[in-house]
Design a protein around this motif. Structure first.
Motif, PDB file in Angstrom:
ATOM      1  N   ASN A 147      59.989  36.524  71.034  1.00 28.17           N
ATOM      2  CA  ASN A 147      61.137  37.406  70.822  1.00 28.17           C
ATOM      3  C   ASN A 147      62.391  36.773  71.407  1.00 28.17           C
ATOM      4  OD1 ASN A 147      59.931  39.490  69.434  1.00 28.17           O
ATOM      5  ND2 ASN A 147      59.253  40.510  71.310  1.00 28.17           N
ATOM      6  N   CYS A 193      68.417  35.486  61.251  1.00 28.85           N
ATOM      7  CA  CYS A 193      68.068  36.438  62.308  1.00 28.85           C
ATOM      8  C   CYS A 193      67.565  37.733  61.662  1.00 28.85           C
ATOM      9  CB  CYS A 193      69.268  36.704  63.212  1.00 28.85           C
ATOM     10  SG  CYS A 193      69.823  35.209  64.062  1.00 28.85           S
ATOM     11  N   ILE A 209      66.654  36.891  71.785  1.00 26.08           N
ATOM     12  CA  ILE A 209      67.886  37.671  71.651  1.00 26.08           C
ATOM     13  C   ILE A 209      69.056  36.686  71.667  1.00 26.08           C
ATOM     14  CG2 ILE A 209      69.422  39.296  72.832  1.00 26.08           C
ATOM     15  CD1 ILE A 209      66.812  40.736  73.729  1.00 26.08           C
ATOM     16  N   ARG A 239      60.782  36.945  66.327  1.00 28.34           N
ATOM     17  CA  ARG A 239      61.800  37.852  65.813  1.00 28.34           C
ATOM     18  C   ARG A 239      63.089  37.611  66.597  1.00 28.34           C
ATOM     19  NH1 ARG A 239      62.490  42.828  63.375  1.00 28.34           N
ATOM     20  NH2 ARG A 239      63.916  44.212  64.482  1.00 28.34           N
ATOM     21  N   ALA A 283      67.499  41.251  63.160  1.00 32.67           N
ATOM     22  CA  ALA A 283      68.077  42.572  63.406  1.00 32.67           C
ATOM     23  C   ALA A 283      69.383  42.402  64.170  1.00 32.67           C
ATOM     24  CB  ALA A 283      67.104  43.427  64.214  1.00 32.67           C
ATOM     25  N   VAL A 305      66.778  46.889  73.853  1.00 35.50           N
ATOM     26  CA  VAL A 305      66.086  46.255  72.720  1.00 35.50           C
ATOM     27  C   VAL A 305      64.593  46.108  73.016  1.00 35.50           C
ATOM     28  CG1 VAL A 305      65.856  44.065  71.472  1.00 35.50           C
ATOM     29  CG2 VAL A 305      68.106  45.078  71.796  1.00 35.50           C
ATOM     30  N   THR A 328      66.863  39.082  67.535  1.00 32.12           N
ATOM     31  CA  THR A 328      67.810  40.199  67.524  1.00 32.12           C
ATOM     32  C   THR A 328      69.174  39.679  67.978  1.00 32.12           C
ATOM     33  OG1 THR A 328      66.004  41.669  68.131  1.00 32.12           O
ATOM     34  CG2 THR A 328      68.246  42.536  68.370  1.00 32.12           C
TER      35      THR A 328
END
Lengths: 261, 380
Positions: A2, A83, A4, A60, A85, A113, A62
């Motif tokens: 994950n 990306c 960011i 993923r 989201a 998040v 964000t």
């Protein structure tokens, strides 16, 4: 994995300096009309780094931005590059946030998040070039940070990071989760595919206010005392001489007088 | 009525503009000098989706519709004409012929690789003896069981030297001509009997490949017929309707680029101690350029939106093709005048545009053919 990515929308750095106006009374820069803002270039490098890591390891991404409604475009660009989201924190209370306040809001947004392995930022933003938010953010989140970063490799739960130093780079091992502030040496951001753009246009970007995030209001750490365009004065002095050699010698003498050489 | 663009079209415009400024503008001189678009740029554009603007995603496109396609071509019109010609001939008339007349299976087989840019498309209608009078083509198609045999010569065929897929129009019945005598065929490049001649040397459009295409007992399976036998002329004309609108979009982009350069130059160039922008003679030229560009631009959008609604636009397409192509020529001419001697020098983007713009009044239907179509509509 994950990831960011924090992005900032800035005035297009290609905007000619002559077209900027400064409102000294309001201490504000007035950008020229008709030139749309853009994603901070170092943040585009952070987006690219994130997308490359996702391509190699899955996961993923964000994207989070603190800004006005127009910053939605910056998020959409990140979505169009790959990306997954987007979250925009749009709150008039933070319109003139300093680096500390920005880091504080972003920290709250990141906590909202959920779990993350890696946070990527650009090394600095091309509008004020302060390079303060990434480290402030890492400090607030209690995770290690590295800046400026020219390369990232993931091995298990550890990152091998190329950090730029004055005459080269050093390689650091950093446990995850961590924050890396990416420099332009890391990569060349891709042009988004047109299909990606169409999908990003249709994608929904979450918008939250400070209250939605439950951000504790913190005061500014930096006070802007004066904002002005410095006056640059130049004068020309002709160096004379009968021959080119003599002119060069006179120039050298003059430069020595001025302690330039 | 809401005239604002959907967000996806706005983002598409921004992205294509970024690509023009960041990637294509620095290549303009190279394309002009070498008379070719670098292969890696064509490959990159294919990967990004530049060859499938109007087509739905199920057929390999990006689903931007005719409006999105026109907005993209408007942005691309601001750089080398080789780019708009490559994409225009590929998308607007070749792939569009398959999209308009092909069966689902034909679209899967032929349109998808075109829309993805895996193959470049070329549209073969024009012949040495059949230009404006397209219905008089002499290339023949004779049926032989499950195969059609094509014989003839096509001329000035854009993209032919690099195309992988041709849509060739041939007369199955010369007597009937436009009324049921012309058929459209998909002809892959590797088909025996199809050959491409030496690329043409042109006044402008450097980097855009055109060449003759020869069909010599070229045997094409009957399954490659687009639509019905004899319906080819309608397919060609419908594809050309859309092609004219997107061509007009490119002309608007070119004119806008000329205006942008002219405004910049007028503000920075000083004569008699003042910027030439302070002279009314220059101001009026700029004002006239802006006025005509705006008129053309909004008409392009309007006609493109009509195509997306599935309406026939033959009349409007003729109007906008005529106006935008002539407008772009006037704009380039004014840009030359404003820049003076600088624009007359080789290497100037305005000198290049001056040569490139002239074809706009000729290809995909001359100005005279457009006037003929417009008058026919008025007097029918």
């Amino acid at each position: 994995m994950n990831i960011i990515v924090c992005v900032k929308q800035v005035q297009d750095p290609e905007t000619p300096a002559s077209q900027f106006r400064v409102d000294e009374a309001a201490k504000k820069v007035i950008p020229p009309p008709g030139i749309p803002p853009t994603v901070n270039q170092y943040d585009a490098n952070a987006i690219e780094a994130a997308v490359q890591l996702k391509e190699q390891h899955g996961g993923r991404i964000t994207v989070i931005s603190l800004g006005k409604d127009t910053a939605r475009d910056a998020i959409k660009q990140a979505l169009s590059m790959g990306c997954d989201a987007g979250l925009l924190i749009d709150d008039p209370a933070f319109e003139d946030a300093d680096a500390y306040q920005t880091a504080n809001v972003l920290a709250a947004a990141i906590k909202s998040v959920g779990d993350y392995d890696l946070i990527l930022c650009g090394r600095q933003a091309s509008d004020w070039d302060q390079a303060q938010v990434p480290q402030g953010l890492a400090e607030l989140l209690g995770i290690p940070s590295v800046t400026p970063v020219a390369g990232i490799e993931v091995t298990g739960t550890t990152l091998r990071v190329k950090r730029l130093i004055e005459d080269g780079y050093e390689v650091l091992e950093v446990p995850m989760p961590a924050l890396l502030a990416v420099s332009n040496e890391a990569n060349q951001p891709r042009y988004p595919t047109l299909k990606g753009i169409m999908a990003a246009a249709r994608a929904k970007v979450d918008v939250k206010s400070a209250a939605d995030l439950g951000v504790n209001a913190v005061g500014r750490k930096v006070q802007l005392l004066r904002l002005y365009v410095p006056k640059v004065e130049s004068q020309i002095e002709w160096i004379t001489g009968e021959t080119p050699e003599e002119q060069a010698a006179n120039l050298a003498r003059r430069l020595r007088e001025e302690r330039v050489i | 009525m809401d005239f604002s663009f959907p967000e996806e079209i706005q983002l598409l415009r921004r992205s294509v503009r970024d690509y023009v400024q960041g990637r294509l503008r620095p290549l303009e001189e190279q394309i002009e000098r070498e008379d070719r678009i670098p292969d890696e740029v064509i490959r990159e554009m294919a990967g990004l989706g530049f060859f499938g603007f109007p087509f739905p995603e199920q057929y390999g496109g990006i689903g931007a519709g005719e409006l999105g396609y026109c907005v993209a071509l408007e942005e691309l019109g601001a750089t080398s004409s080789a780019i708009t010609n490559l994409i225009g001939a590929h998308t607007g008339i070749c792939a569009m012929s398959i999209y308009l007349a092909g069966s689902h299976e034909q679209k899967q087989q032929w349109l998808v690789p075109l829309a993805k840019g895996e193959r470049i498309g070329s549209f073969g209608l024009t012949e040495p003896e059949a230009g404006s009078d397209a219905a008089s083509i002499r290339t023949t198609a004779k049926r032989d069981g499950d195969v059609w045999i094509l014989n003839g010569q096509k001329q000035w065929i854009t993209n032919a030297p690099i195309a992988g897929t041709f849509v060739i129009y041939a007369a199955n019945d010369r007597e009937r001509g436009a009324r049921g005598g012309i058929t459209a065929f998909v002809v892959p490049r590797e088909t025996p009997g199809l050959s491409v001649g030496k690329p043409d040397e042109k006044m402008g459009l450097r980097g855009s490949y055109t060449a003759p295409v020869y069909l010599d007992d070229c045997r094409v399976p009957a399954t490659n017929v687009l639509g019905q036998v004899g319906s080819g002329f309608i397919t060609a004309m419908t594809a050309l309707d859309g092609g004219r609108v997107s061509l007009a979009a490119g002309a608007v982009g070119m004119a806008q680029h000329m205006l942008d350069l002219s405004v910049q130059h007028a503000k920075s160039r000083k004569q008699f101690g003042v910027p030439i922008a302070s002279f009314q003679a220059i101001q009026w030229m700029l004002a006239d350029m802006e006025t005509e560009i705006q008129v053309a631009r909004y008409m392009v959008y309007q006609v493109a939106a009509k195509i997306d609604r599935g309406e026939r636009v033959s009349h409007e397409a003729a109007v906008i093709k005529l106006f935008a192509s002539e407008m772009a020529n006037r704009a380039v001419d004014k840009a030359v005048q404003i820049h003076g001697g600088q624009a007359y020098m080789k290497g100037s983007p305005i000198e290049r545009a001056y040569r490139d713009a002239r074809i706009l009044r000729i290809y995909e239907g001359t100005s005279e053919v457009q006037r003929l179509l417009i008058a026919e509509h008025l007097l029918r």
